[in-house]
Design a protein around this motif. Structure first.
Motif, PDB file in Angstrom:
ATOM      1  N   LYS A  78       0.850  -1.197   0.000  1.00 33.24           N
ATOM      2  CA  LYS A  78       0.000   0.000   0.000  1.00 33.24           C
ATOM      3  C   LYS A  78       0.883   1.244   0.000  1.00 33.24           C
ATOM      4  CE  LYS A  78      -3.813  -0.069   2.422  1.00 33.24           C
ATOM      5  NZ  LYS A  78      -4.875   0.208   1.428  1.00 33.24           N
ATOM      6  N   PHE A  79       0.667   2.127  -0.980  1.00 30.59           N
ATOM      7  CA  PHE A  79       1.386   3.396  -1.052  1.00 30.59           C
ATOM      8  C   PHE A  79       0.514   4.481  -0.415  1.00 30.59           C
ATOM      9  CE2 PHE A  79       3.264   0.865  -4.421  1.00 30.59           C
ATOM     10  CZ  PHE A  79       4.618   1.116  -4.245  1.00 30.59           C
ATOM     11  N   ILE A  80       1.106   5.189   0.540  1.00 31.37           N
ATOM     12  CA  ILE A  80       0.365   6.182   1.317  1.00 31.37           C
ATOM     13  C   ILE A  80       1.193   7.463   1.420  1.00 31.37           C
ATOM     14  CG2 ILE A  80      -0.571   6.734   3.604  1.00 31.37           C
ATOM     15  CD1 ILE A  80      -1.052   3.802   4.031  1.00 31.37           C
ATOM     16  N   SER A  81       0.526   8.589   1.409  1.00 33.00           N
ATOM     17  CA  SER A  81       1.212   9.855   1.658  1.00 33.00           C
ATOM     18  C   SER A  81       0.997  10.269   3.112  1.00 33.00           C
ATOM     19  CB  SER A  81       0.678  10.953   0.739  1.00 33.00           C
ATOM     20  OG  SER A  81       1.250  12.203   1.094  1.00 33.00           O
ATOM     21  N   ARG A  82       2.068  10.655   3.765  1.00 27.70           N
ATOM     22  CA  ARG A  82       1.947  11.224   5.115  1.00 27.70           C
ATOM     23  C   ARG A  82       2.133  12.738   5.065  1.00 27.70           C
ATOM     24  NH1 ARG A  82       6.636  12.817   7.380  1.00 27.70           N
ATOM     25  NH2 ARG A  82       8.597  12.040   6.500  1.00 27.70           N
ATOM     26  N   TYR A  83       2.126  13.301   3.853  1.00 28.64           N
ATOM     27  CA  TYR A  83       2.459  14.715   3.682  1.00 28.64           C
ATOM     28  C   TYR A  83       1.228  15.599   3.530  1.00 28.64           C
ATOM     29  CZ  TYR A  83       6.914  12.495   2.719  1.00 28.64           C
ATOM     30  OH  TYR A  83       8.047  11.725   2.813  1.00 28.64           O
ATOM     31  N   VAL A 101      11.600   0.662   8.200  1.00 26.53           N
ATOM     32  CA  VAL A 101      12.922   0.690   7.579  1.00 26.53           C
ATOM     33  C   VAL A 101      13.004   1.981   6.766  1.00 26.53           C
ATOM     34  CG1 VAL A 101      14.596  -0.504   6.124  1.00 26.53           C
ATOM     35  CG2 VAL A 101      12.946  -1.830   7.452  1.00 26.53           C
ATOM     36  N   PHE A 102      13.832   2.908   7.218  1.00 27.88           N
ATOM     37  CA  PHE A 102      13.915   4.240   6.628  1.00 27.88           C
ATOM     38  C   PHE A 102      15.348   4.560   6.223  1.00 27.88           C
ATOM     39  CE2 PHE A 102      10.233   5.980   9.473  1.00 27.88           C
ATOM     40  CZ  PHE A 102       9.308   5.320   8.679  1.00 27.88           C
ATOM     41  N   SER A 103      15.494   5.402   5.205  1.00 25.46           N
ATOM     42  CA  SER A 103      16.821   5.935   4.886  1.00 25.46           C
ATOM     43  C   SER A 103      17.085   7.228   5.642  1.00 25.46           C
ATOM     44  CB  SER A 103      16.949   6.183   3.377  1.00 25.46           C
ATOM     45  OG  SER A 103      16.093   7.235   2.965  1.00 25.46           O
ATOM     46  N   HIS A 104      16.027   7.962   5.981  1.00 29.21           N
ATOM     47  CA  HIS A 104      16.160   9.244   6.685  1.00 29.21           C
ATOM     48  C   HIS A 104      15.018   9.358   7.711  1.00 29.21           C
ATOM     49  CE1 HIS A 104      18.396   9.879   2.969  1.00 29.21           C
ATOM     50  NE2 HIS A 104      19.011  10.882   3.548  1.00 29.21           N
ATOM     51  N   PRO A 105      15.144   8.706   8.857  1.00 23.34           N
ATOM     52  CA  PRO A 105      14.014   8.639   9.802  1.00 23.34           C
ATOM     53  C   PRO A 105      13.924   9.829  10.756  1.00 23.34           C
ATOM     54  CG  PRO A 105      15.823   7.327  10.609  1.00 23.34           C
ATOM     55  CD  PRO A 105      16.289   7.910   9.296  1.00 23.34           C
ATOM     56  N   TYR A 106      14.328  11.006  10.308  1.00 23.06           N
ATOM     57  CA  TYR A 106      14.498  12.124  11.238  1.00 23.06           C
ATOM     58  C   TYR A 106      13.182  12.686  11.762  1.00 23.06           C
ATOM     59  CZ  TYR A 106      19.049  11.687   9.117  1.00 23.06           C
ATOM     60  OH  TYR A 106      20.232  11.170   8.651  1.00 23.06           O
ATOM     61  N   TRP A 107      12.089  12.446  11.050  1.00 19.99           N
ATOM     62  CA  TRP A 107      10.801  12.983  11.506  1.00 19.99           C
ATOM     63  C   TRP A 107      10.166  12.119  12.591  1.00 19.99           C
ATOM     64  CZ3 TRP A 107       6.582   9.784  11.045  1.00 19.99           C
ATOM     65  CH2 TRP A 107       6.709   8.707  10.160  1.00 19.99           C
ATOM     66  N   LEU A 108      10.563  10.850  12.673  1.00 18.13           N
ATOM     67  CA  LEU A 108       9.952   9.927  13.629  1.00 18.13           C
ATOM     68  C   LEU A 108      10.713  10.019  14.948  1.00 18.13           C
ATOM     69  CD1 LEU A 108       7.740   7.712  13.917  1.00 18.13           C
ATOM     70  CD2 LEU A 108       9.533   6.048  13.391  1.00 18.13           C
TER      71      LEU A 108
END
Length: 387
Positions: A78-83, A101-108
């Motif tokens: 499922k593709f979802i936008s969190r923006y 699994v993130f490449s840039h998890p800075y918001w979490l």
């Protein structure tokens, strides 16, 4: 007004995530993926492995992207936008998914006790000293060797044993030839491929260099020099691809059309379903400046030229003393030295062979295409199987 609405939306999302976290259970076989460039990098390589091996048959995969409608429908994905202003669907999966699994998890910045956040990072090395993140952003971080692990201790607010020497999924792509060049260059006739990949210097939000590099080659300063380079490349049966960093503010660049010089961006790669490392594998040599991309190129044991024309004006600084010692290739400070590097490419390969090998062995414990497999096996054994 936009800023106010964004803050309001963020507070509402946080409220729903907290509420759902309190009254719902964690879905053990749900995995969230996100990459800074949407559908790319380490996360895309890992996702491709999951789909190829039909792991999505029993693991639900959630991809956070900007425009979900752009992506094909795949079983259990499922593709979802969190923006968006408020996205209750994204809030639900953030609150209830088991693995991120993130490449840039800075918001979490906050997750539940039994949720697991894995940070692949963006670079194979990114050696840091005494620069801990101000907040914890993950439970585990992928590194590529014991040497890198040692140098990155303290760079993340996690125990040393949570630095996982597994490797990075996108390294796998360097071992699988995919002919990208013919799809990117019209009328390509087998010339040598010189790939130039500098790091970004200016973004929409900040600047990392006082020097404006109008052609994204920091030893080339004028249009006349670009014309000379174009002519030189033709005489030497070569073409140059300039891959522009996805964070680079394009308004600073003077992108001009030439016969033998081509500018490539992430959008161009997406159109041909290619990743940066697949393009990298097609290159006969690499030109870069202070970008960590050269570490991955070491796997291919091909010539590397370091463009250092703006080194004294590079504001971001370096994460190690004596950065030149970490560059196993020719140092290029002006256009004439660039011409010499291109002419002597074969000799350059031999000249720095030992230095490349040494740096490669320090950076990569595993020099194969099993990085995604190792990551999945770690997740399966440590996160999914019953103890």
């Amino acid at each position: 007004m936009k800023t106010i609405l964004k803050k309001i939306g963020s507070k509402i999302d946080k409220f729903f995530i907290t509420f759902l976290s309190t009254f719902t259970s964690i879905k053990k076989y749900t995995l969230i993926l996100e990459s800074e460039g949407d559908f790319t990098d380490n996360i895309k390589a890992f996702y491709d492995y999951l789909i190829k091996n039909r792991i999505n048959d029993y693991i639900k995969i959630i991809w956070f992207v900007h425009n979900p409608s752009e992506y094909p429908k795949i079983n259990n994905v499922k593709f979802i936008s969190r923006y968006k202003f408020i996205n209750l669907q994204a809030d639900f999966y953030i609150a209830t998914s088991h693995i991120f699994v993130f490449s840039h998890p800075y918001w979490l910045t906050k997750w539940r006790k039994n949720q697991i956040v894995i940070h692949t990072t963006h670079s194979a090395s990114q050696i840091k000293k005494d620069t801990s993140d101000p907040i914890k952003i993950s439970d585990y971080v992928l590194v590529c060797s014991d040497d890198v692990k040692e140098k990155r201790k303290g760079a993340f607010l996690i125990p040393e044993e949570n630095l996982l020497v597994i490797g990075q999924p996108r390294i796998d792509l360097l071992f699988r030839h995919k002919d990208c060049v013919k799809k990117l260059i019209p009328n390509y006739e087998g010339q040598k491929i010189i790939l130039s990949m500098e790091t970004f210097k200016q973004t929409k939000y900040w600047t990392d260099g006082d020097n404006v590099d109008p052609f994204a080659i920091n030893v080339v300063h004028t249009l006349d020099d670009m014309k000379k380079l174009d002519t030189f490349l033709e005489k030497n049966n070569s073409v140059m691809l300039i891959k522009v960093h996805h964070l680079q503010d394009m308004s600073f660049l003077n992108v001009v059309n030439f016969r033998n010089i081509f500018y490539i961006n992430d959008s161009d790669l997406r159109k041909i379903n290619a990743q940066t490392n697949e393009l990298l594998e097609n290159a006969d040599c690499l030109l870069t400046d202070y970008s960590s991309v050269f570490y991955e190129y070491l796997m291919l044991d091909r010539p590397i030229g370091f463009l250092l024309g703006d080194m004294d004006k590079y504001n971001r600084g370096f994460n190690m003393e004596n950065p030149l010692d970490y560059m196993p290739g020719t140092k290029i400070y002006d256009i004439d030295q660039l011409f010499d590097f291109i002419v002597n490419m074969d000799n350059e390969k031999i000249k720095y062979e030992k230095e490349r090998k040494k740096m490669c062995d320090l950076t990569f414990k595993y020099q194969d295409d099993k990085n995604s497999e190792r990551l999945w096996n770690w997740i399966r054994i440590n996160c999914l199987e019953e103890n």
